[in-house]
Design a protein around this motif. Structure first.
Motif, PDB file in Angstrom:
ATOM      1  N   ASP A 143       0.863   7.468  13.793  1.00  0.00           N
ATOM      2  CA  ASP A 143       0.283   8.469  14.697  1.00  0.00           C
ATOM      3  C   ASP A 143      -0.906   9.214  14.094  1.00  0.00           C
ATOM      4  N   GLY A 144      -1.459   8.668  13.026  1.00  0.00           N
ATOM      5  CA  GLY A 144      -2.645   9.250  12.428  1.00  0.00           C
ATOM      6  C   GLY A 144      -2.371  10.141  11.234  1.00  0.00           C
ATOM      7  N   ARG A 145      -1.085  10.280  10.876  1.00  0.00           N
ATOM      8  CA  ARG A 145      -0.767  11.074   9.691  1.00  0.00           C
ATOM      9  C   ARG A 145      -0.797  10.209   8.430  1.00  0.00           C
ATOM     10  N   GLY A 146      -0.817   8.868   8.604  1.00  0.00           N
ATOM     11  CA  GLY A 146      -0.932   7.972   7.461  1.00  0.00           C
ATOM     12  C   GLY A 146       0.375   7.564   6.823  1.00  0.00           C
ATOM     13  N   ASP A 147       1.514   7.922   7.414  1.00  0.00           N
ATOM     14  CA  ASP A 147       2.790   7.596   6.776  1.00  0.00           C
ATOM     15  C   ASP A 147       3.141   6.121   6.859  1.00  0.00           C
ATOM     16  N   LEU A 148       2.521   5.402   7.835  1.00  0.00           N
ATOM     17  CA  LEU A 148       2.805   3.971   7.978  1.00  0.00           C
ATOM     18  C   LEU A 148       1.537   3.120   7.932  1.00  0.00           C
ATOM     19  N   VAL A 149       0.407   3.733   7.613  1.00  0.00           N
ATOM     20  CA  VAL A 149      -0.867   3.013   7.694  1.00  0.00           C
ATOM     21  C   VAL A 149      -0.948   1.866   6.693  1.00  0.00           C
ATOM     22  N   ASP A 150      -0.228   1.979   5.586  1.00  0.00           N
ATOM     23  CA  ASP A 150      -0.259   0.909   4.584  1.00  0.00           C
ATOM     24  C   ASP A 150       0.954  -0.001   4.675  1.00  0.00           C
ATOM     25  N   GLY A 156      -0.027  -3.682  15.329  1.00  0.00           N
ATOM     26  CA  GLY A 156       0.207  -2.257  15.262  1.00  0.00           C
ATOM     27  C   GLY A 156      -0.993  -1.474  15.713  1.00  0.00           C
ATOM     28  N   LEU A 157      -0.947  -0.174  15.423  1.00  0.00           N
ATOM     29  CA  LEU A 157      -2.058   0.708  15.735  1.00  0.00           C
ATOM     30  C   LEU A 157      -1.996   1.916  14.819  1.00  0.00           C
ATOM     31  N   VAL A 158      -3.152   2.557  14.715  1.00  0.00           N
ATOM     32  CA  VAL A 158      -3.258   3.835  14.005  1.00  0.00           C
ATOM     33  C   VAL A 158      -4.059   4.774  14.896  1.00  0.00           C
ATOM     34  N   PRO A 218     -14.075   4.723  10.410  1.00  0.00           N
ATOM     35  CA  PRO A 218     -14.160   5.703   9.320  1.00  0.00           C
ATOM     36  C   PRO A 218     -13.183   6.863   9.463  1.00  0.00           C
ATOM     37  N   HIS A 219     -12.607   7.041  10.635  1.00  0.00           N
ATOM     38  CA  HIS A 219     -11.670   8.147  10.840  1.00  0.00           C
ATOM     39  C   HIS A 219     -10.213   7.740  10.602  1.00  0.00           C
ATOM     40  N   LEU A 220      -9.992   6.514  10.131  1.00  0.00           N
ATOM     41  CA  LEU A 220      -8.616   6.122   9.803  1.00  0.00           C
ATOM     42  C   LEU A 220      -8.087   7.018   8.677  1.00  0.00           C
ATOM     43  N   PRO A 221      -6.814   7.374   8.741  1.00  0.00           N
ATOM     44  CA  PRO A 221      -6.266   8.278   7.715  1.00  0.00           C
ATOM     45  C   PRO A 221      -5.970   7.550   6.414  1.00  0.00           C
ATOM     46  N   ALA A 222      -5.942   8.313   5.347  1.00  0.00           N
ATOM     47  CA  ALA A 222      -5.447   7.793   4.071  1.00  0.00           C
ATOM     48  C   ALA A 222      -3.924   7.708   4.142  1.00  0.00           C
ATOM     49  N   ALA A 223      -3.349   6.846   3.316  1.00  0.00           N
ATOM     50  CA  ALA A 223      -1.896   6.727   3.271  1.00  0.00           C
ATOM     51  C   ALA A 223      -1.289   8.035   2.760  1.00  0.00           C
ATOM     52  N   SER A 224      -0.179   8.432   3.372  1.00  0.00           N
ATOM     53  CA  SER A 224       0.515   9.653   2.967  1.00  0.00           C
ATOM     54  C   SER A 224       1.955   9.327   2.585  1.00  0.00           C
ATOM     55  N   THR A 225       2.581  10.242   1.894  1.00  0.00           N
ATOM     56  CA  THR A 225       3.956  10.052   1.443  1.00  0.00           C
ATOM     57  C   THR A 225       4.930  10.611   2.481  1.00  0.00           C
TER      58      THR A 225
END
Length: 271
Positions: A143-150, A156-158, A218-225
């Motif tokens: 959902d854009g918080r980056g918890d599953l982006v990696d 899928g989607l971001v 460029p607005h994709l989030p970085a991975a988060s924990t």
């Protein structure tokens, strides 16, 4: 990669013959589940299995040590599982693998992915051909918080903002940027396209011809924990589940609204 057999990802109608008996897996797209439903599944586990419900890294549920007769779980056990409400689409039970940011729509994130998750599940289950997708085929929605982006995925989607997302096609390729309200239809179409060309492949990453790729936005989030255990926001608590195993004692006293996470834990939501 050329596969010489079909995948063996377990379900209620395709149990895995583990050393302790049959193992079945139940998919819950988005992870939202009630305490009452989980207790009903614990009832099944206590009566027929090892008495516990096991969480998975795909935010699914497993029951172990069930009886196995001629490679199948007995009908009375299937009916007990069906009575929990966790088997709403029997023909598509193996392919409802939709992993979603657990906190989406509850706290933080750029977009509420709960509606698109429900629509995507509905579309998949309404498409007969998609019942033949591999049981390991995974859709991952961040959902854009980056918890599953990696997280590796097939599709899928971001979320880029509240109204737009960038699609994922395989673990390393990006699809187009599309409106959020089109995302479920676009992902279902891509799943159908994969099913038509996959031959023996289980995953998009295994296709001999890589999918066409767009530039990463460029607005994709970085991975988060993952969030720390404890209070996440008002009314939301991240609960550690030792060894990812639930029993009646753990569930007693919890709120009714729970979310299974891909970290083998639970979110408790007090409404």
């Amino acid at each position: 990669m050329e596969r010489t057999r079909g995948d063996l990802c377990p379900g209620v109608f395709r149990p895995w013959p583990a050393d302790d008996g049959a193992l079945v897996r139940l998919r819950i797209p988005g992870g939202h589940v009630s305490r009452t439903t989980l207790l009903s599944l614990v009832d099944v586990a206590e009566q027929h299995g090892d008495g516990r419900v096991h969480l998975t890294k795909r935010a699914n549920l497993q029951v172990r040590a069930l009886p196995l007769v001629d490679g199948a779980v007995p009908a009375e056990v299937v009916e007990a599982i069906r009575a929990t409400g966790l088997l709403p689409h029997p023909d598509h039970e193996l392919v409802r693998n939709i992993l979603v940011s657990p906190l989406t729509g509850l706290h933080g994130g750029r977009a509420d992915l709960r509606p698109v998750t429900a629509e995507l599940d509905e579309r998949i289950c309404a498409t007969p051909s998609l019942a033949k997708l591999p049981g390991r085929f995974l859709l991952v929605l961040d959902d854009g918080r980056g918890d599953l982006v990696d997280r590796s995925c097939d599709l899928g989607l971001v979320a880029l903002d509240a109204e737009t997302v960038q699609l994922r096609i395989g673990s390393t390729h990006w699809g187009p940027v599309v409106p959020l309200h089109e995302a479920a239809a676009r992902l279902t179409g891509l799943a159908r396209a994969f099913q038509q060309v996959r031959d023996t492949a289980w995953h998009v990453d295994e296709l001999p011809v890589p999918p066409a790729s767009h530039d990463a936005n460029p607005h994709l989030p970085a991975a988060s924990t993952p969030p720390s255990y404890g209070d996440v926001a008002e009314g939301i608590t991240h609960l550690e589940v030792p060894d990812g195993v639930l029993d009646r004692g753990f569930l007693d006293g919890l709120a009714e609204h729970l979310v299974v996470t891909p970290w083998k834990s639970l979110l408790q939501v007090v409404e």
